[in-house]
Write a protein that holds these residues in place. Sequence first.
Motif, short mmCIF file in Angstrom:
data_model
loop_
_atom_site.label_atom_id
_atom_site.label_comp_id
_atom_site.label_asym_id
_atom_site.label_seq_id
_atom_site.Cartn_x
_atom_site.Cartn_y
_atom_site.Cartn_z
N ASN A 44 0.85 -0.95 -0.19
CA ASN A 44 0.03 -0.17 0.00
C ASN A 44 0.94 1.17 -0.02
OD1 ASN A 44 -2.66 1.26 -0.07
ND2 ASN A 44 -2.60 1.53 2.03
N GLY A 45 0.78 2.27 -1.02
CA GLY A 45 1.51 3.39 -1.19
C GLY A 45 2.70 3.23 -1.45
N LEU A 46 3.49 2.08 -1.84
CA LEU A 46 4.66 2.08 -2.27
C LEU A 46 4.82 2.36 -3.92
CD1 LEU A 46 6.88 0.02 -1.03
CD2 LEU A 46 6.30 -1.55 -2.77
N LYS A 47 5.76 3.08 -3.97
CA LYS A 47 5.99 3.79 -5.47
C LYS A 47 6.98 2.69 -6.22
CE LYS A 47 6.26 7.97 -4.04
NZ LYS A 47 6.92 9.37 -4.24
N MET A 48 6.56 2.00 -7.25
CA MET A 48 7.45 0.75 -7.69
C MET A 48 7.54 1.18 -9.20
SD MET A 48 7.40 -3.17 -7.47
CE MET A 48 8.45 -4.17 -8.39
N ARG A 49 8.64 1.06 -9.93
CA ARG A 49 8.91 1.20 -11.32
C ARG A 49 8.55 -0.27 -11.66
NH1 ARG A 49 10.50 -2.11 -15.75
NH2 ARG A 49 10.72 -0.86 -17.38
N ILE A 50 7.27 -0.59 -12.79
CA ILE A 50 7.17 -1.69 -12.83
C ILE A 50 6.44 -1.91 -14.25
CG2 ILE A 50 4.95 -1.59 -11.59
CD1 ILE A 50 5.36 -4.83 -11.12
N GLY A 51 6.92 -2.81 -15.04
CA GLY A 51 6.50 -2.84 -16.41
C GLY A 51 5.29 -3.43 -16.83
N GLY A 52 4.46 -2.58 -17.82
CA GLY A 52 3.45 -3.35 -18.33
C GLY A 52 2.23 -3.37 -17.47
N ALA A 63 16.21 7.25 -10.40
CA ALA A 63 14.86 7.21 -9.65
C ALA A 63 14.91 6.65 -8.43
CB ALA A 63 13.70 6.86 -10.54
N LEU A 64 15.58 5.38 -8.31
CA LEU A 64 15.56 4.73 -7.03
C LEU A 64 16.66 5.11 -6.08
CD1 LEU A 64 14.38 2.12 -5.89
CD2 LEU A 64 16.16 0.68 -6.82
N GLU A 65 17.79 5.66 -6.70
CA GLU A 65 18.61 6.11 -5.87
C GLU A 65 18.25 7.66 -5.26
OE1 GLU A 65 21.98 8.18 -7.80
OE2 GLU A 65 23.52 7.50 -6.13
N LYS A 66 17.49 8.49 -5.74
CA LYS A 66 16.75 9.62 -5.31
C LYS A 66 15.83 9.46 -4.52
CE LYS A 66 17.91 12.46 -9.30
NZ LYS A 66 17.27 12.46 -10.51
N GLY A 67 15.09 8.44 -4.58
CA GLY A 67 14.15 8.02 -3.68
C GLY A 67 12.65 8.48 -4.21
N THR A 68 12.69 8.80 -5.79
CA THR A 68 11.47 9.04 -6.24
C THR A 68 10.61 7.90 -6.35
OG1 THR A 68 12.81 10.24 -7.70
CG2 THR A 68 10.77 10.13 -8.51
N ILE A 69 11.11 6.63 -6.43
CA ILE A 69 10.36 5.43 -6.12
C ILE A 69 11.21 4.69 -5.08
CG2 ILE A 69 9.60 5.34 -8.57
CD1 ILE A 69 12.31 3.70 -9.26
N ASP A 70 10.10 3.92 -4.45
CA ASP A 70 10.60 2.82 -3.35
C ASP A 70 11.18 1.41 -3.80
OD1 ASP A 70 9.40 4.93 -1.76
OD2 ASP A 70 7.63 3.99 -2.15
N ALA A 71 10.77 1.01 -5.02
CA ALA A 71 11.04 -0.20 -5.57
C ALA A 71 11.28 -0.22 -7.26
CB ALA A 71 10.01 -1.14 -5.11
N ALA A 72 11.81 -1.29 -7.50
CA ALA A 72 11.73 -1.25 -9.05
C ALA A 72 12.02 -2.58 -9.64
CB ALA A 72 12.97 -0.41 -9.46
#
Length: 374
Positions: A176-184, A208-217
């Motif tokens: 819940n609320g996790l920002k993740m780079r995920i395909g498709g 993006a992951l390094e800066k913390g723009t996303i939490d997971a990838a």
Amino acid sequence: MQRRKFLKGAALAGAGSIGVAASFPAPAIAQGMPEIKWRMASSFPKSLDTIFGAGEVVAKRVEAATDGKFQIRVFAGGEIVPGLQVLDAVQAGTVECGHTANYYYIGKDPTFAFDTAVPFGLNGRQQNAWMYHGGGRQLMNEFFKDYNCHAIPAGNTGAQMGGWFRKEIKTVQDLNGLKMRIGGFAGQVLTRLGLVPQQIAGGDIYPALEKGTIDAAEWVGPYDDEKLGFNKVAKYYYYPGWWEGGPQLSVMVNLEQWNKLPKAYQNVLEAACAEANVWMVAKYDAQNPAALRKLLSGGTQLRAFPRPVMEAALAAANELYAETAAKNAKFKKVYDSWVKFRDEQVLWWRIAENTFDNFMIAGSQKKKAPAKKG
Ligand code: CA
């Protein structure tokens, strides 16, 4: 064999000494075939020698098989076209062809996902079976006509990893609320479980992951992920990537360019793409074990997605497919064929493939920790 060598030698000598090359026919392809130069926009960065490399395999084989007459120059994502806009560039004819994962374009129509991967879908072998012998290519090319494209399967990663997380995922609520780079299409499945999906091209994920723009990838698997350095910014490496059991890449060709290509070149391009389709998954399979070992020795923590998380995702996926099929006739047409094919495949894979793989896997575990005798 001897005779052929002799004849070849005589032909060369004859052509050279009398200067009448025409009396000794040159290889058919080199004769009277046009010189064609195409540009291929890849969605991938050059640093990823396997996923980007598959496009180069196509270009090199086409050039070699046409004696240099049909040349394709491959450009990395962002060089002439942003990685996630390859389809648009091919459709508009900005480039003659592209090498991409069509699920990047599900914002236009979710039907695109079937060309690459659909969550809880096919593994790599099953994807090929559906494409080449289950009606997949016909269905997808019928769909791609509306986007002015002809598609050719040209690469597969095999089953992917589930990606990199800074925090452990122990329950469905942890998404819940996790920002993740995920395909498709997976992003739309996970939205239903509270996750905030981001579509980011391969070369842009790390910052993006390094800066913390996303939490997971998630990207692909150990070989690529280690190159992209995700282990430096996230500790937990999850599996499996249930949204990509065998994602396929495609060479997308502008339809007018395809139609005016000589038949011989069409055949060469098809064959080169089929080669890339095998080459890419073979290269990943060969390279992933050592890369995973390297990641683990560097402190990466492997984690399996808990079963309740996978089950909640499966339920959300089935719900999403039913809703999408009810309002999108193009999606429904492909889905109906695809889901029937997948269910048949799963039944068959329970028998030989699954039993064999499981036996071998159990055996390799025994080798690591031999059972005590007596
Ligand atoms: Ca992926």
